[in-house]
Design an enzyme around this catalytic site. Sequence first.
Site, mmCIF file in Angstrom:
data_model
loop_
_atom_site.group_PDB
_atom_site.id
_atom_site.type_symbol
_atom_site.label_atom_id
_atom_site.label_comp_id
_atom_site.label_asym_id
_atom_site.label_seq_id
_atom_site.Cartn_x
_atom_site.Cartn_y
_atom_site.Cartn_z
ATOM 1 N N ASP A 119 33.257 -9.008 3.020
ATOM 2 C CA ASP A 119 33.621 -8.293 1.791
ATOM 3 C C ASP A 119 34.534 -7.094 2.060
ATOM 4 O O ASP A 119 34.935 -6.402 1.127
ATOM 5 C CB ASP A 119 32.363 -7.849 1.028
ATOM 6 N N HIS A 120 34.893 -6.864 3.326
ATOM 7 C CA HIS A 120 35.800 -5.769 3.675
ATOM 8 C C HIS A 120 37.155 -6.269 4.165
ATOM 9 O O HIS A 120 38.081 -5.471 4.335
ATOM 10 C CB HIS A 120 35.142 -4.854 4.722
ATOM 11 N N HIS A 213 25.492 0.448 11.216
ATOM 12 C CA HIS A 213 25.431 -0.760 10.376
ATOM 13 C C HIS A 213 25.030 -1.958 11.250
ATOM 14 O O HIS A 213 25.480 -3.074 11.034
ATOM 15 C CB HIS A 213 26.818 -0.952 9.743
HETATM 16 ZN ZN LIG Z 1 29.962 -4.497 2.737
HETATM 17 ZN ZN LIG Z 2 28.855 -4.490 5.908
#
Ligand SMILES: [Zn+2]
Ligand SMILES: [Zn+2]
Length: 360
Positions: A119-120, A213
């Site tokens: 999603d990045h 993360h």
């Molecule tokens: Zn994300």
């Molecule tokens: Zn992420």
Amino acid sequence: MKKRVIVTGFGLLMAAVVMTGFLVVWFSASAQDAIMKRVVASNVGGNEAVLDEDALHVVLCGTGSPMPDPDRAQACAIVYAGGKVFLVDSGLGGWDRLARFQLPVGGLTGILITHFHSDHISGIPDIALNSWASGRHEALALYGPPGIETVAQGFDLAYSLDDGYRIAHHGPEFFSEEGANYQPVVVNVPDRDTSVTVFEEDGVKITAFRVSHEPVDPAYGYRVDYKGRSVIFSGDTKKDANIAKFGQGADVLIHEALAAHMVGLLEDGLEHSGDRRAKVMHDIPDYHATPVQAAEAANEAGVKLLVYTHIVPRLPNALAERVFLRGVDGVRSDGVTIGYDGLYLELPAESEKIIEHDLR
Ligand SMILES: [Zn+2]
Ligand SMILES: [Zn+2]
């Protein structure tokens, strides 16, 4: 009684005029073309205000996550400062928002990638093509953690046929051959205690620092400084002391947020219906920050404004927003806003002001 008859008569007359106008447009090609010309004229041109070099400008072009959300594109922000243009992450749908808000992208300097979750990065090819069509002649610089070369090579290969068709059809004068390429720039942040300068030119300084993360490692946050103004992007992270350390005194913190108490309800619902994706809902809270934790990070960094982005889960109405913000007020009662696609923050040079515009 007489007055009512007159009013009714006038109403009928107006309805007849509107109906006649509608029929003319419906059946007349020249009337249709005249309307189309006006629509095109009003949609051509751009939102030039963001190019003013006496301010740092930030626009959110994607405030969602991998979860489907009709109101939010995936991770995307764009920064305009000192004649430079940087995208911070490029998730699916970001280009759609940039086009909708008529934001100029021909001068795109590069994309700062925080990490390589889909999603990045899934919107990179769209922004590459459209910035190329808008006049970018050089290779598109992709800044990111080690691994950015793999992402660049992959997109280069996957889109090499498409690039060839574009150049053949429109000519190399329009689509420069160099503009089809990516220029991966590996940013090495050696450890959690160090920030690294990624870019410094014409008064624009961009630094990268590590966030948490895991298992995505390294994952970065970025800070942009220009003419005494600054904005921090957390990237995807659980609550991390580096936000306060490297974001100290910044004007704006754009921080991801996942409301664990809402995701827990989603997990229960999926579990109940035997949907295997309950496991995903179970797993994701451990590498994201809650709205309350992001508010704590904002206080520790001493920023003026906290903007939530990468919103999980979807917030379809005011009640959902209220639930999302539960507990935030007790931590930070002022200077908090839920980001949305089209939020434009203008930070005039050497000032304290943060001017919010809504581009929707
Ligand atoms: Zn994300
Ligand atoms: Zn992420």
